[in-house]
Design an enzyme around this catalytic site. Structure first.
Site, PDB file in Angstrom:
ATOM      1  N   HIS A 107       0.812  -1.333   0.013  1.00 45.01           N
ATOM      2  CA  HIS A 107       0.169  -0.007  -0.110  1.00 45.01           C
ATOM      3  C   HIS A 107       0.952   1.196   0.113  1.00 45.01           C
ATOM      4  O   HIS A 107       0.810   2.054  -1.101  1.00 45.01           O
ATOM      5  CB  HIS A 107      -1.111   0.065   1.158  1.00 45.01           C
ATOM      6  CG  HIS A 107      -2.004   1.116   1.248  1.00 45.01           C
ATOM      7  ND1 HIS A 107      -2.501   1.353   2.461  1.00 45.01           N
ATOM      8  CD2 HIS A 107      -2.271   1.855   0.322  1.00 45.01           C
ATOM      9  CE1 HIS A 107      -3.276   2.479   2.185  1.00 45.01           C
ATOM     10  NE2 HIS A 107      -3.140   2.811   0.927  1.00 45.01           N
TER      11      HIS A 107
ATOM     12  N   HIS B 255       1.565   4.743  -2.743  1.00 47.51           N
ATOM     13  CA  HIS B 255       1.587   6.176  -2.449  1.00 47.51           C
ATOM     14  C   HIS B 255       2.848   6.747  -2.540  1.00 47.51           C
ATOM     15  O   HIS B 255       3.210   7.885  -3.290  1.00 47.51           O
ATOM     16  CB  HIS B 255       1.062   6.163  -0.884  1.00 47.51           C
ATOM     17  CG  HIS B 255      -0.115   6.178  -0.485  1.00 47.51           C
ATOM     18  ND1 HIS B 255      -0.849   7.373  -0.234  1.00 47.51           N
ATOM     19  CD2 HIS B 255      -1.039   5.342  -0.274  1.00 47.51           C
ATOM     20  CE1 HIS B 255      -2.024   7.269   0.051  1.00 47.51           C
ATOM     21  NE2 HIS B 255      -2.315   5.798   0.096  1.00 47.51           N
TER      22      HIS B 255
ATOM     23  N   HIS C 251      -3.923   0.829  -6.455  1.00 48.06           N
ATOM     24  CA  HIS C 251      -4.338   1.306  -5.192  1.00 48.06           C
ATOM     25  C   HIS C 251      -5.761   1.205  -4.969  1.00 48.06           C
ATOM     26  O   HIS C 251      -6.001   0.835  -3.580  1.00 48.06           O
ATOM     27  CB  HIS C 251      -4.309   2.934  -5.249  1.00 48.06           C
ATOM     28  CG  HIS C 251      -4.393   3.546  -3.962  1.00 48.06           C
ATOM     29  ND1 HIS C 251      -5.620   4.180  -3.603  1.00 48.06           N
ATOM     30  CD2 HIS C 251      -3.759   3.600  -2.687  1.00 48.06           C
ATOM     31  CE1 HIS C 251      -5.654   4.804  -2.610  1.00 48.06           C
ATOM     32  NE2 HIS C 251      -4.526   4.443  -2.023  1.00 48.06           N
TER      33      HIS C 251
ATOM     34  N   ASN D 261      -6.441  -0.781  -1.284  1.00 45.35           N
ATOM     35  CA  ASN D 261      -6.905   0.401  -0.157  1.00 45.35           C
ATOM     36  C   ASN D 261      -8.284   0.121   0.062  1.00 45.35           C
ATOM     37  O   ASN D 261      -8.623   0.085   1.479  1.00 45.35           O
ATOM     38  CB  ASN D 261      -6.784   1.721  -0.685  1.00 45.35           C
ATOM     39  CG  ASN D 261      -7.165   2.738   0.351  1.00 45.35           C
ATOM     40  OD1 ASN D 261      -6.488   2.754   1.475  1.00 45.35           O
ATOM     41  ND2 ASN D 261      -8.220   3.176   0.173  1.00 45.35           N
TER      42      ASN D 261
ATOM     43  N   ILE E  60      -6.567   8.743  -1.228  1.00 45.82           N
ATOM     44  CA  ILE E  60      -6.809   8.824   0.233  1.00 45.82           C
ATOM     45  C   ILE E  60      -5.841   7.615   0.852  1.00 45.82           C
ATOM     46  O   ILE E  60      -5.368   6.695   0.072  1.00 45.82           O
ATOM     47  CB  ILE E  60      -8.284   8.494   0.496  1.00 45.82           C
ATOM     48  CG1 ILE E  60      -8.470   8.746   2.124  1.00 45.82           C
ATOM     49  CG2 ILE E  60      -8.465   7.151   0.003  1.00 45.82           C
ATOM     50  CD1 ILE E  60     -10.165   8.415   2.548  1.00 45.82           C
TER      51      ILE E  60
END
Length: 627
Positions: free
Chosen positions: A288, A293, A479, A483, A627
């Site tokens: 993750h 990110h 993602h 997520n 997010i």
């Protein structure tokens, strides 16, 4: 060096804010939240959890040895809320705005901390404990990117034997051959039916230090067999510790196999829990944070620095950067900072960021392409007779099946778009902005890897198309798959424990006697403390939500992003393809023969459905890491 590394002693890097005073984190003006997006809500919700909930609940659980005594106690978090001393309730109410109080802590005026029911227990409260569901979540859960084909037995290690001794697995054929539907180990390896979830080599170099904290856990290897019905059967779990006399002496390992009754079944359930702990931490820190990110941020910076807003590649990629720098900056201040929420809720504790940085060495840009990832892990082989030229060895692999459809839709869109502006390879070489962008990205953005020979040269249209497809895939579908299932699966901590506080009990100890007398209580005491469970649930609930104004794959936040008719036509074609893919996913989820899409928990695989409403939906692919 990654742009996302924080070195506080160097004024060129981000400084730590005093969160009691401000959350005004600097990011370039055009990268700031500037719309309905969680803006204040996200920032202050996380701040409230870290600054208000965390210390208040630490104080409660420091004074009372209260832990969950049964799974029914855990279920009260969703059915009635948690009983909290009035003094603590007052502190939280005095420090958290009313609208946020309702959103974050789910107070109904009578009970506190009442959470939404996670999907994994919505239909059946205990199906998550089955071996089939344990294995299914490696294909359709929140970390479906780790399982790989096992090509040698026993599993070997790539750790340097001069430093770590013999780390070869101690799993033997006697442990597993009785569960191979009459086949031998050699036969199932040749037939590519043996798989492994391997968290041994990544963790072993850190395990001695991690276990010096409040964490007590193991490096793990889990072997699985692909059955005739298309599901995976766990065969054995190996839990390993560093040798007490030093790393050079190798590992001390225990092997557990499935048992249905007695203390052996209790030990097997514990072994699955330890695998969940390690997989949860790896998911959060590597799959993750690092692989979505962190790695995407240098692309954003290089794009803004080197490509004009009128450049066609800027227009192609810009939607896939929305809010990422802002959410990353917020995360570095509140979540992944030293002493932050992640260190409290993930087993790696204060070694979390070091662990993540260490594994950046294994990141290879071309392998982030989904087809290359599947081939590398040995879960697919090239086959020109199959759709997209790939044959999945596990045909019912929901992440891979849905992901390949999304991947090739993105690639077709990128190819159609790039063909409007680049008619031949020579036009790529002569684009000065494009070449400057690629040079900065490799030499500064991912500067630690600037010498790697695997980077595309950016000399051909195919290299440009593949590169842009990988960037969009990471920022959007990858993602989303990693997520937005955090709360549906991990909102019930016994299913996805993130920390273990005890090792496997040894015969002759009081802990072993307790395991015999009350195995459920031992499981909960090992993996699910009240404080860390409540803190972890609060965080993943917020981080699994879509904002009401999210922009999803196949959409743009403005129709006027270009005036080029060919580009607009290609994008409309892409949007229609995305809609058709989602309809196909829904049909597959209604096919009872595809057991891995639904599982014993009766929870369809929706994490790669492109569309969603706002809120906690367990579906939807936003354009960006937002997010």
């Amino acid at each position: 060096m990654l742009y996302v590394v924080v070195i506080l002693a160097d004024p060129k890097y981000e400084s730590r804010l005093n969160l009691a005073l401000s959350l005004n984190i600097y990011v370039p003006r055009d990268e700031r939240f500037g719309h309905l997006k969680l803006a204040d809500f996200l920032s202050y919700a996380l701040k409230s959890i870290v600054q208000v909930l965390k210390p208040e609940f630490e104080s409660i659980f420091d004074k009372t040895p209260n832990e969950f005594d049964s799974f029914e106690d855990v279920l009260k978090l969703y059915e009635g809320g948690l009983e909290v001393p009035e003094g603590v309730v007052k502190v939280i109410r005095d420090n958290v705005p009313l609208e946020m109080l309702k959103e974050i802590f789910r107070t109904d005026g009578e009970r506190f901390l009442k959470f939404p029911l996670p999907q994994v227990i919505a239909v059946d409260k205990f199906a998550w404990r089955t071996d089939e569901e344990f294995a299914r979540e490696m294909l359709a859960g929140i970390n479906p990117v780790m399982i790989r084909s096992l090509e040698e037995f026993p599993p070997a290690s790539k750790l340097d034997p001069k430093v770590y001794g013999d780390q070869t697995s101690t799993i033997t054929k006697e442990h597993i051959e009785s569960n191979l539907e009459g086949h031998t180990i050699n036969e199932v390896i040749i037939e590519r039916k043996l798989f492994i979830l391997d968290h041994h080599d990544a963790l072993m170099p850190y395990l001695r230090r991690i276990n010096s904290t409040s964490t007590k856990t193991y490096a793990s290897r889990t072997l699985l067999f692909l059955q005739k019905n298309g599901t995976l059967k766990p065969l054995a779990i190996e839990l390993s510790l560093p040798h007490p006399e030093g790393d050079q002496h190798g590992a001390i390992s225990k092997v557990f196999v499935p048992e249905e009754k007695g203390v052996e079944n209790s030990l097997w359930q514990l072994a699955k829990g330890y695998v969940g702990v390690v997989d949860s931490g790896y998911h959060q820190l590597i799959s993750h944070w690092l692989h979505t990110h962190a790695v995407i941020e240098p692309f954003i910076i290089a794009t803004n620095r080197q490509l004009s807003v009128l450049h066609p590649i800027y227009k192609l990629l810009h939607p896939h950067y929305r809010d990422t720098m802002n959410i990353n900056a917020l995360g570095r201040q509140i979540l992944i900072n030293a002493g932050g929420a992640l260190e409290v809720t993930v087993f790696t504790s204060k070694y979390s960021m070091e662990f993540s940085s260490m594994l950046y060495k294994d990141w290879v840009f071309p392998e982030q392409a989904l087809p290359q990832d599947l081939l590398k892990r040995g879960v697919a082989v090239k086959d020109s007779s199959c759709p997209h030229g790939l044959k999945l060895l596990i045909e019912d692999y929901p992440f891979a099946v849905d992901g390949l459809e999304i991947w090739f839709a993105i690639k077709t869109w990128v190819q159609d778009y790039c063909s409007v502006y680049y008619k031949d390879d020579e036009s790529i070489k002569k684009d000065a902005e494009l070449q400057s962008w690629w040079k900065e990205l490799r030499e500064k953005g991912h500067g630690d890897k600037k010498e790697e020979i695997w980077w595309p040269k950016m000399q051909t249209r195919e290299e440009l198309i593949e590169t842009c497809t990988i960037i969009i895939w990471i920022a959007s579908a990858l993602h989303a798959a990693i997520n937005f299932g955090q709360y549906p699966y991990g909102g019930y901590p016994p299913n996805r424990p993130a920390i273990s506080s005890k090792l496997v009990p040894e015969k002759g100890t009081p802990e072993y006697d307790e395991l015999l007398a009350n195995p459920d209580k031992t499981y909960l005491k090992t993996f699910t403390s009240q404080f860390k469970a409540v803190l972890g649930i609060s965080l993943v609930e917020i981080l699994s939500r879509h904002s009401s104004d999210e922009v999803y794959l196949g959409q743009r936040d403005t129709e006027n992003w270009t005036s080029d008719a060919e580009a607009l036509e290609a994008f409309a074609k892409f949007g229609k393809k995305i809609e058709d893919i989602e309809e196909g996913m829904k049909r597959m989820n209604n096919d009872e023969k595809l057991r891995n899409r639904y599982g014993p928990v009766k929870m369809p695989y929706t994490l790669l459905y492109p569309s969603s409403e706002g809120g906690l939906t367990g579906r939807g692919i936003p354009n960006s890491v937002s997010i």
